[in-house]
Design an enzyme around this catalytic site. Structure first.
Site, PDB file in Angstrom:
ATOM      1  N   CYS A   1     -19.471  -1.105   6.097  1.00 30.78           N
ATOM      2  CA  CYS A   1     -18.801   0.230   5.751  1.00 30.78           C
ATOM      3  C   CYS A   1     -18.919   0.468   4.229  1.00 30.78           C
ATOM      4  O   CYS A   1     -19.081   1.577   3.902  1.00 30.78           O
ATOM      5  CB  CYS A   1     -17.514   0.387   6.275  1.00 30.78           C
ATOM      6  SG  CYS A   1     -16.235  -0.986   5.614  1.00 30.78           S
TER       7      CYS A   1
ATOM      8  N   GLY B   1     -13.417   1.666  12.508  1.00 32.40           N
ATOM      9  CA  GLY B   1     -14.589   2.086  13.343  1.00 32.40           C
ATOM     10  C   GLY B   1     -15.023   3.442  12.595  1.00 32.40           C
ATOM     11  O   GLY B   1     -14.819   3.561  11.368  1.00 32.40           O
ATOM     12  N   SER B   2     -15.836   4.193  13.643  1.00 34.15           N
ATOM     13  CA  SER B   2     -16.538   5.434  12.828  1.00 34.15           C
ATOM     14  C   SER B   2     -15.592   6.561  12.692  1.00 34.15           C
ATOM     15  O   SER B   2     -14.541   6.662  13.199  1.00 34.15           O
ATOM     16  CB  SER B   2     -17.405   5.804  13.942  1.00 34.15           C
ATOM     17  OG  SER B   2     -16.791   6.061  15.251  1.00 34.15           O
ATOM     18  N   THR B   3     -16.148   7.384  11.710  1.00 41.61           N
ATOM     19  CA  THR B   3     -15.095   8.502  11.111  1.00 41.61           C
ATOM     20  C   THR B   3     -15.102   9.545  12.734  1.00 41.61           C
ATOM     21  O   THR B   3     -13.824   9.989  12.815  1.00 41.61           O
ATOM     22  CB  THR B   3     -15.773   9.144  10.068  1.00 41.61           C
ATOM     23  OG1 THR B   3     -15.912   8.503   8.994  1.00 41.61           O
ATOM     24  CG2 THR B   3     -14.967  10.517   9.839  1.00 41.61           C
TER      25      THR B   3
ATOM     26  N   LYS C   1      -7.878  -4.839  20.953  1.00 37.56           N
ATOM     27  CA  LYS C   1      -9.037  -4.419  21.678  1.00 37.56           C
ATOM     28  C   LYS C   1     -10.379  -4.606  20.856  1.00 37.56           C
ATOM     29  O   LYS C   1     -10.510  -3.519  20.133  1.00 37.56           O
ATOM     30  CB  LYS C   1      -8.883  -3.100  22.351  1.00 37.56           C
ATOM     31  CG  LYS C   1     -10.067  -2.531  23.301  1.00 37.56           C
ATOM     32  CD  LYS C   1     -10.519  -1.513  23.342  1.00 37.56           C
ATOM     33  CE  LYS C   1     -11.512  -0.917  22.520  1.00 37.56           C
ATOM     34  NZ  LYS C   1     -12.842  -1.509  22.259  1.00 37.56           N
TER      35      LYS C   1
ATOM     36  N   GLU D   1      -9.629   3.100   9.193  1.00 33.60           N
ATOM     37  CA  GLU D   1     -10.396   2.617   8.129  1.00 33.60           C
ATOM     38  C   GLU D   1     -11.676   3.110   8.975  1.00 33.60           C
ATOM     39  O   GLU D   1     -12.166   2.430   9.802  1.00 33.60           O
ATOM     40  CB  GLU D   1     -10.596   1.050   8.263  1.00 33.60           C
ATOM     41  CG  GLU D   1      -9.155   0.476   7.653  1.00 33.60           C
ATOM     42  CD  GLU D   1      -9.143   0.771   6.265  1.00 33.60           C
ATOM     43  OE1 GLU D   1     -10.104   0.829   5.513  1.00 33.60           O
ATOM     44  OE2 GLU D   1      -7.649   0.580   5.775  1.00 33.60           O
TER      45      GLU D   1
ATOM     46  N   ALA E   1     -14.838   8.710  15.737  1.00 37.34           N
ATOM     47  CA  ALA E   1     -13.805   8.209  16.669  1.00 37.34           C
ATOM     48  C   ALA E   1     -12.320   8.271  15.878  1.00 37.34           C
ATOM     49  O   ALA E   1     -11.384   8.486  16.726  1.00 37.34           O
ATOM     50  CB  ALA E   1     -14.085   6.534  17.081  1.00 37.34           C
ATOM     51  N   GLY E   2     -12.330   8.025  14.496  1.00 40.58           N
ATOM     52  CA  GLY E   2     -11.222   7.940  13.957  1.00 40.58           C
ATOM     53  C   GLY E   2     -10.570   9.443  13.990  1.00 40.58           C
ATOM     54  O   GLY E   2      -9.265   9.535  14.175  1.00 40.58           O
TER      55      GLY E   2
ATOM     56  N   GLU F   1     -23.623   8.518   7.044  1.00 44.22           N
ATOM     57  CA  GLU F   1     -23.755   7.081   7.180  1.00 44.22           C
ATOM     58  C   GLU F   1     -24.717   6.607   7.964  1.00 44.22           C
ATOM     59  O   GLU F   1     -24.525   6.850   9.288  1.00 44.22           O
ATOM     60  CB  GLU F   1     -22.308   6.674   7.530  1.00 44.22           C
ATOM     61  CG  GLU F   1     -22.311   5.109   7.423  1.00 44.22           C
ATOM     62  CD  GLU F   1     -20.997   4.581   8.086  1.00 44.22           C
ATOM     63  OE1 GLU F   1     -20.377   5.039   9.213  1.00 44.22           O
ATOM     64  OE2 GLU F   1     -20.400   3.721   7.473  1.00 44.22           O
TER      65      GLU F   1
END
Ligand code: NAD
Length: 488
Positions: free
Chosen positions: A294, A238-240, A186, A260, A242-243, A393
């Protein structure tokens, strides 16, 4: 200059999903727009995958894994398929560079240089599959043998962001395929083109149906995918924020995951550093792709005693960066990728000013570029580590210069972040550089330059992620270890 037509890059599959070896129409009527970062026009629209499409894609990947030949092929046989995909991707490199430039706004001169990493990843994992210890014999203390197997983890949900859409997808897909996994990919809704090119190459290479499935969609549909009972592993970049969410969802079912995530990496200049020699790598890696990478070196940590010397040199170089149309080969910095990125970056610039940092250059929209999401490359000096611009970030071309008193202070300031993805240390004493690198809490460090090598492990300490991609470790991420103890 010939303008790029994005739909010509994908030979008519723009409004199709790739499921079970077929290009199929999405069942959803939900239409997504891809907007040009350079002029804000709609580049094209397509229908996102629905949850029903996800069910079909996961079922296809499940069947290909549970009953199909792919995980049962020898590593050498899988390796041959990966090599074919690499060759086909190599032929499509001009398209891949154009897709990156037109959707993300990365300058064409840069994307043409970088796309080689994409087939390289397939070549690398094709080679590694031939020597990787999928089946290893060990001897127990009692003299009997144990077979240690590394078996494919199963069906992988591969979720990728928009900033470097294809290379980040290749890390996952090449390694997962080499391991014998099947995949539901996706990509980010803003950048579906490269994943479509990948599906075309995988189809042409003749991989069995269901091994690779592509379902471009947004966050909600992505959330449905990661919760799906048919998924064995989520591989997320992706972003922290969402992680963390994905980790908690996976935690409930102990679905395997790799993350990541974001970064706030530092370029640390030791007292003896040669500033002029460092400048070329700093110019490339402090604001790559308009700072939307990143591992960008967004904090520059310099000795208090040499602060003015550094700032004079760096600010002069940054002020000279040619910002403009990413399709122009002489452009060095294109626009930010989307309106929400421009808003985010402008908010951080305001926050830096309000918290007392000194705006040394940039900070505004370039005078001649009033259409598109352009922003000037920006440098703040007199930044302290408690400021938001030093901690969060930004994901834009905004660099903070921070000073230190002595080596312990330098190391402490470099480590004063929740992130730990990358970094660089500049010094004329290579051994000292290595010793200092050992003290930095970060997954990647380069001494006197900046190295990006997809054959080496890449990933984050702290909130920059869990797990590694690239290198042997990138393949380890897609296997389960099984020990079979033999008794004779
Ligand atoms: P994002 O987290 O918003 O989205 C990334 C992807 O995840 C997209 O495909 C999105 O649709 C999907 N997604 C978001 N929430 C989801 C959910 N709940 N369930 C399933 N899928 C979901 O990030 P972004 O804005 O696209 O990318 C920028 C971020 O990515 C930055 O923080 C950057 O540092 C990070 N990044 C990290 C690396 C790395 O290797 N560490 C590389 C590139 C980018």
């Amino acid at each position: 200059m010939n303008m790029i037509n994005p739909l010509e890059l994908i030979q008519g599959v723009a409004d199709r999903l790739f499921v079970n070896g077929q290009w199929v129409k999405p069942t959803s009527q939900n239409s997504l727009e891809v907007i040009s970062p350079a002029n804000e026009d709609v580049l094209f629209t397509y229908h996102e995958a629905s949850t029903a499409d996800i069910d079909l894609a996961v079922a296809a990947a499940r069947d290909a894994f549970d009953n199909g030949e792919w995980p049962r092929l020898s590593p050498e046989e899988r390796s041959k398929y990966l090599t074919k995909v690499a060759d086909l991707l190599r032929e499509r490199m001009p398209d891949l560079a154009k897709a990156w430039t037109v959707q993300v706004g990365a300058p064409i001169g840069l994307t043409q240089k970088l796309v080689g990493q994409q087939p390289q990843l397939f070549d690398y994992y094709a080679d590694l599959a031939k020597t990787y210890p999928f089946e290893e014999e060990r001897t127990r203390p009692d003299g009997n043998r144990t077979m240690v197997l590394r078996e494919a983890v199963g069906v992988v949900a591969a979720i990728t962001p928009w900033n470097a859409p294809m290379v980040l997808l290749c890390y996952k897909v090449a390694a997962a395929l080499a391991a014998g996994c099947t995949i539901v990919a996706k990509p980010s809704p803003e950048t579906p083109l490269e994943a479509m090119i990948m599906a075309e190459c995988i189809e042409q290479a003749g991989l069995p149906k269901g091994v690779f499935n592509l379902v471009p969609a947004g966050r909600e549909v992505g959330d449905y995918l990661i919760r799906h009972d048919g998924i064995d592993k989520v591989s997320f970049t992706g972003s922290t924020a969402a992680g963390k969410h994905i980790a908690s969802v996976c935690g409930e079912k102990l679905t395997r995951f790799n993350l990541e995530l974001g970064g706030k990496s530092a370029a640390l200049f030791l007292e003896d550093a040669d500033f002029a020699a460092a400048l070329p790598s700093l110019m490339v890696y402090s604001m790559p792709i308009t700072g939307q990478v990143c591992f960008s070196l967004t904090r520059i940590i310099v000795p208090e005693s040499r602060k003015d010397e550094f700032i004079d040199m760096y600010v002069a170089a940054v002020a000279n960066i040619k910002v403009g149309d990413p399709q122009d080969p002489t452009t060095l910095m294109g626009p930010l990728t989307m309106k929400r990125q421009l808003d985010r970056v402008q908010n951080y610039i305001e926050s830096g000013k309000k918290q007392g940092a000194n705006l040394a250059c940039g900070g505004g929209v370039p005078a001649n570029l009033n259409k598109g999401y352009y922003i000037e490359p920006t440098v703040f000096t007199d930044v302290t580590t408690d400021m938001a611009i030093a901690q969060e970030e930004i994901f834009g071309p905004v660099v903070s210069v921070i000073t230190y008193k002595d080596l312990d202070d330098a190391v402490a300031k470099t480590n004063d972040t929740n992130y730990g993805l990358s970094g660089a240390i500049y010094t004329q004493d290579a051994e000292l550089g290595y010793q200092v690198a050992k003290r930095i809490k970060s997954g990647n460090l380069s001494i006197n330059g900046f190295v990006v090598d997809v054959t080496m492990p890449f990933g984050g300490f702290k909130q920059s992620g869990i797990g590694r991609e690239g290198g042997v470790e990138g393949l380890d991420a897609y296997v389960e270890v099984k020990a079979i103890h033999l008794t004779s």
